[in-house]
Scaffold this active site. Structure first.
Site, mmCIF file in Angstrom:
data_model
loop_
_atom_site.group_PDB
_atom_site.id
_atom_site.type_symbol
_atom_site.label_atom_id
_atom_site.label_comp_id
_atom_site.label_asym_id
_atom_site.label_seq_id
_atom_site.Cartn_x
_atom_site.Cartn_y
_atom_site.Cartn_z
ATOM 1 N N GLU A 48 5.675 -3.134 21.479
ATOM 2 C CA GLU A 48 5.577 -3.348 22.927
ATOM 3 C C GLU A 48 5.465 -4.827 23.260
ATOM 4 O O GLU A 48 6.116 -5.317 24.188
ATOM 5 C CB GLU A 48 4.350 -2.617 23.509
ATOM 6 C CG GLU A 48 4.344 -1.124 23.313
ATOM 7 C CD GLU A 48 3.577 -0.675 22.085
ATOM 8 O OE1 GLU A 48 2.894 0.363 22.169
ATOM 9 O OE2 GLU A 48 3.651 -1.347 21.029
ATOM 10 N N CYS A 76 -1.509 1.185 22.175
ATOM 11 C CA CYS A 76 -2.905 0.917 21.835
ATOM 12 C C CYS A 76 -3.529 0.104 22.978
ATOM 13 O O CYS A 76 -2.856 -0.272 23.934
ATOM 14 C CB CYS A 76 -2.987 0.151 20.519
ATOM 15 S SG CYS A 76 -2.387 -1.557 20.625
ATOM 16 N N CYS A 79 -1.844 -3.393 23.551
ATOM 17 C CA CYS A 79 -0.542 -3.287 24.213
ATOM 18 C C CYS A 79 -0.688 -2.836 25.659
ATOM 19 O O CYS A 79 0.023 -3.333 26.540
ATOM 20 C CB CYS A 79 0.368 -2.350 23.432
ATOM 21 S SG CYS A 79 0.830 -3.046 21.819
#
Length: 148
Positions: A48, A76, A79
């Site tokens: 990402e 996560c 990100c």
């Protein structure tokens, strides 16, 4: 998502966890990325982040309003923070991540009302293919370490 899957395969071929991402604006891919933390010696080099960096260079702006991020694995916390700071409008992900996913698996940062930006989130797109790629990667890795 099929292009993100192709990027995930590229990551896997490099020995990285196979996660790929693309940023799309008005139907056009403006950013691409895949996991590179091992090869790049960079803990922030998730798919990402790499796609956001690419899109930001392309647009000349770190803000990416109106864009959709497609990623093969649920983001996560790191990100998700970058996605929010970039003002991404929509996140579409493939496989859920029950250990570190923050789009509803562990927590839902995108739905946290106290935060100042909220992206629309859709999960489960090509989830089986995305999840299988990750499962196969880790099974092969375990098999290699069992042999050694």
């Amino acid at each position: 998502m099929t292009i993100a899957l192709a990027l995930a395969r590229e990551a896997g071929a490099c020995g990285e966890v196979p996660v790929g991402a693309v940023v799309v604006r008005e139907g056009v891919i403006v950013g691409r990325g895949f996991n590179r933390p091992i090869g790049g010696h960079d803990p922030t080099a998730h798919a990402e982040i790499m796609a956001l960096r690419d899109a930001s260079r392309e647009s000349g702006n770190y803000r990416l309003p109106g864009c959709t991020l497609y990623v093969t694995l649920e983001p996560c916390a790191m990100c998700a923070g970058a996605i929010m700071h970039a003002r991404i409008a929509r996140v579409v992900y493939g496989a859920r991540d029950p250990k570190t996913g923050v789009a509803g698996s562990v927590i839902d940062l995108f739905g946290e009302e106290r935060l100042n930006h909220h992206a629309e989130v859709k999960g489960g797109v090509l989830a089986e293919a995305c999840g299988r790629m990750l499962s196969d990667f880790f099974a092969a890795r375990r098999q290699r370490t069992d042999i050694a």
